[in-house]
Design a protein around this motif. Structure first.
Motif, mmCIF file in Angstrom:
data_model
loop_
_atom_site.group_PDB
_atom_site.id
_atom_site.type_symbol
_atom_site.label_atom_id
_atom_site.label_comp_id
_atom_site.label_asym_id
_atom_site.label_seq_id
_atom_site.Cartn_x
_atom_site.Cartn_y
_atom_site.Cartn_z
ATOM 1 N N GLY A 258 0.808 -1.203 0.000
ATOM 2 C CA GLY A 258 0.000 0.000 0.000
ATOM 3 C C GLY A 258 0.844 1.257 0.000
ATOM 4 N N THR A 259 0.213 2.361 0.363
ATOM 5 C CA THR A 259 0.877 3.660 0.400
ATOM 6 C C THR A 259 0.567 4.340 1.723
ATOM 7 O OG1 THR A 259 1.161 5.756 -0.814
ATOM 8 C CG2 THR A 259 -1.064 4.835 -0.718
ATOM 9 N N GLY A 260 1.485 5.187 2.164
ATOM 10 C CA GLY A 260 1.297 5.853 3.447
ATOM 11 C C GLY A 260 1.707 5.003 4.627
ATOM 12 N N TYR A 261 2.531 3.978 4.394
ATOM 13 C CA TYR A 261 2.946 3.072 5.456
ATOM 14 C C TYR A 261 4.391 3.330 5.863
ATOM 15 C CZ TYR A 261 -1.242 0.317 4.280
ATOM 16 O OH TYR A 261 -2.527 -0.102 4.052
ATOM 17 N N TYR A 262 4.761 2.724 6.993
ATOM 18 C CA TYR A 262 6.128 2.779 7.507
ATOM 19 C C TYR A 262 6.660 1.352 7.548
ATOM 20 C CZ TYR A 262 9.744 2.863 11.169
ATOM 21 O OH TYR A 262 10.898 2.684 11.880
ATOM 22 N N TYR A 263 7.846 1.145 6.991
ATOM 23 C CA TYR A 263 8.423 -0.186 6.878
ATOM 24 C C TYR A 263 9.700 -0.311 7.695
ATOM 25 C CZ TYR A 263 5.226 -1.302 3.058
ATOM 26 O OH TYR A 263 4.098 -1.553 2.312
ATOM 27 N N GLY A 264 9.922 -1.519 8.221
ATOM 28 C CA GLY A 264 11.150 -1.805 8.939
ATOM 29 C C GLY A 264 12.290 -2.069 7.976
ATOM 30 N N SER A 265 13.486 -2.250 8.512
ATOM 31 C CA SER A 265 14.657 -2.466 7.669
ATOM 32 C C SER A 265 14.592 -3.795 6.927
ATOM 33 C CB SER A 265 15.933 -2.410 8.515
ATOM 34 O OG SER A 265 15.903 -3.399 9.541
ATOM 35 N N ASP A 266 13.701 -4.702 7.363
ATOM 36 C CA ASP A 266 13.508 -5.971 6.673
ATOM 37 C C ASP A 266 12.414 -5.894 5.615
ATOM 38 O OD1 ASP A 266 11.364 -5.689 8.377
ATOM 39 O OD2 ASP A 266 11.620 -7.617 9.393
ATOM 40 N N ALA A 267 11.983 -4.663 5.307
ATOM 41 C CA ALA A 267 10.983 -4.401 4.268
ATOM 42 C C ALA A 267 9.604 -4.942 4.617
ATOM 43 C CB ALA A 267 11.431 -4.938 2.915
ATOM 44 N N LEU A 268 9.320 -5.102 5.910
ATOM 45 C CA LEU A 268 7.989 -5.482 6.359
ATOM 46 C C LEU A 268 7.335 -4.288 7.048
ATOM 47 C CD1 LEU A 268 8.553 -9.073 7.810
ATOM 48 C CD2 LEU A 268 7.715 -8.418 5.544
ATOM 49 N N ARG A 269 6.022 -4.164 6.866
ATOM 50 C CA ARG A 269 5.308 -3.042 7.448
ATOM 51 C C ARG A 269 5.454 -3.051 8.963
ATOM 52 N NH1 ARG A 269 -1.183 -1.718 7.394
ATOM 53 N NH2 ARG A 269 -0.999 0.334 8.391
ATOM 54 N N SER A 270 5.620 -1.852 9.535
ATOM 55 C CA SER A 270 5.849 -1.690 10.964
ATOM 56 C C SER A 270 4.916 -0.632 11.531
ATOM 57 C CB SER A 270 7.305 -1.307 11.230
ATOM 58 O OG SER A 270 8.187 -2.305 10.747
ATOM 59 N N PRO A 271 4.631 -0.681 12.833
ATOM 60 C CA PRO A 271 3.740 0.306 13.442
ATOM 61 C C PRO A 271 4.429 1.642 13.669
ATOM 62 C CG PRO A 271 4.521 -1.216 15.106
ATOM 63 C CD PRO A 271 5.046 -1.726 13.788
ATOM 64 N N LEU A 272 3.636 2.682 13.813
ATOM 65 C CA LEU A 272 4.166 4.021 14.037
ATOM 66 C C LEU A 272 4.354 4.333 15.517
ATOM 67 C CD1 LEU A 272 1.969 6.052 11.497
ATOM 68 C CD2 LEU A 272 4.368 5.376 11.229
ATOM 69 N N ASP A 273 3.796 3.510 16.377
ATOM 70 C CA ASP A 273 3.787 3.844 17.800
ATOM 71 C C ASP A 273 4.638 2.923 18.672
ATOM 72 O OD1 ASP A 273 2.161 1.633 17.437
ATOM 73 O OD2 ASP A 273 0.690 2.263 18.940
ATOM 74 N N ARG A 274 5.392 2.030 18.060
ATOM 75 C CA ARG A 274 6.249 1.137 18.831
ATOM 76 C C ARG A 274 7.251 0.466 17.889
ATOM 77 N NH1 ARG A 274 1.296 -0.924 18.042
ATOM 78 N NH2 ARG A 274 1.068 -3.048 17.226
ATOM 79 N N TYR A 275 8.321 -0.037 18.467
ATOM 80 C CA TYR A 275 9.375 -0.682 17.694
ATOM 81 C C TYR A 275 8.986 -2.108 17.325
ATOM 82 C CZ TYR A 275 13.997 -2.596 16.598
ATOM 83 O OH TYR A 275 15.057 -3.199 15.974
ATOM 84 N N ARG A 276 9.265 -2.495 16.094
ATOM 85 C CA ARG A 276 9.096 -3.882 15.664
ATOM 86 C C ARG A 276 10.458 -4.404 15.255
ATOM 87 N NH1 ARG A 276 9.132 -7.062 11.427
ATOM 88 N NH2 ARG A 276 9.639 -5.323 10.048
#
Length: 286
Positions: A258-276
């Motif tokens: 999708g668009t408007g998301y935040y991704y981790g260094s492993d290219a998986l979507r991650s939350p905006l309010d906590r570390y994954r």
């Protein structure tokens, strides 16, 4: 031939992204954005030497994201060129300085580049805003009302800009009293950059616009952490810029959800309010 502009590309992760595109995506031309033209030219020579590609595929663009006039001049130059801009990587950033300086580069810089460059991009283009895990870490320490604020998909740029101006007027103790960490200027800037990504994606549905953390990478921003302890970058768990470029390359060229998301260094979507943690299950929005 379509082009991709990478800001802050004369060193570190930005330069690694330039080299990766040249090596792995032969159909694209790269525009190496650099605040200092001389350093940009030196980086261009290094990239050409390391990749062995045709010099026509790499050009230097003088652009200081912290300066509105510099961004406007760069945009005018691109508009008057033959380049069709497929991609934009907002990589330029700083980790130290006053809150005013950090917000100006890490958030306002991203906004002013997007404002000037996005209109030059065709439908289907991609924008990658390089953020940091410091953003979600900052949000996780905020009071619940601010955690909701940093995930508000309906927020506007004027509202975000007003919030940043309010932060600039507060003392450290006032920030703490209001439920905002007082010692996390960099994290605050990256949380705001992630929020701007939501805004920009909503306002530009014809493009795919996402943010990411490149991971814990050895760059000028992080290298100072090794000095006081005498511990090497590798011992601290830092990876090389080439590792940090991988998620950026994924968001530029691979299928994304999708668009408007935040991704981790492993290219998986991650939350905006906590570390994954990298390697853990992808965030699903729940």
């Amino acid at each position: 031939m379509q082009s991709i502009l990478v800001t802050g590309a004369n060193k570190g992760i930005g330069l690694a992204v330039v080299k990766a595109i040249l090596s792995e995506q032969q159909q694209f031309r790269v525009l190496l954005g650099s605040r200092d033209l001389e350093r940009g030219e030196a980086a261009r020579d290094e990239a050409l030497g390391d990749t062995g590609v045709d010099a026509e595929r790499l050009a230097v663009v003088a652009i200081d994201v912290g300066d509105e006039r510099s961004v406007a001049e760069a945009a005018t130059g691109l508009q008057n060129s033959d380049d069709e801009l497929y991609g934009l990587v907002n990589n330029a950033g700083i980790a130290s300085g006053s809150l005013t300086q950090i917000l100006n580069v890490n958030v306002n810089g991203v906004q002013r580049v997007c404002e000037k460059i996005i209109p030059l991009m065709p439908n289907g283009g991609r924008v990658v805003n390089v953020a940091s895990a410091s953003g979600p870490n900052f949000v996780s320490q905020c009071a619940s009302e601010w955690q909701q604020f940093f995930q508000n998909e309906q927020l506007t740029w004027p509202e975000l800009s007003q919030f940043m101006q309010h932060c600039l007027q507060m003392t450290a103790s006032e920030m703490q009293q209001k439920g905002l960490p007082a010692d996390g200027y960099y994290g605050l800037s990256k949380a705001c950059a992630n929020l701007f990504t939501l805004i920009s994606a909503r306002e530009n549905p014809r493009l795919t616009i996402n943010a990411c953390t490149p991971g814990y990478i050895e760059t000028d921003l992080t290298r100072g952490m090794t000095g006081a302890s005498g511990t090497s970058a590798a011992e601290l768990g830092m990876k090389q810029p080439e590792d940090g470029a991988r998620v950026i390359m994924h968001l530029l060229f691979k299928p994304v959800e999708g668009t408007g998301y935040y991704y981790g260094s492993d290219a998986l979507r991650s939350p905006l309010d906590r570390y994954r943690s990298p390697g853990s299950p992808a965030y699903t929005g729940d």
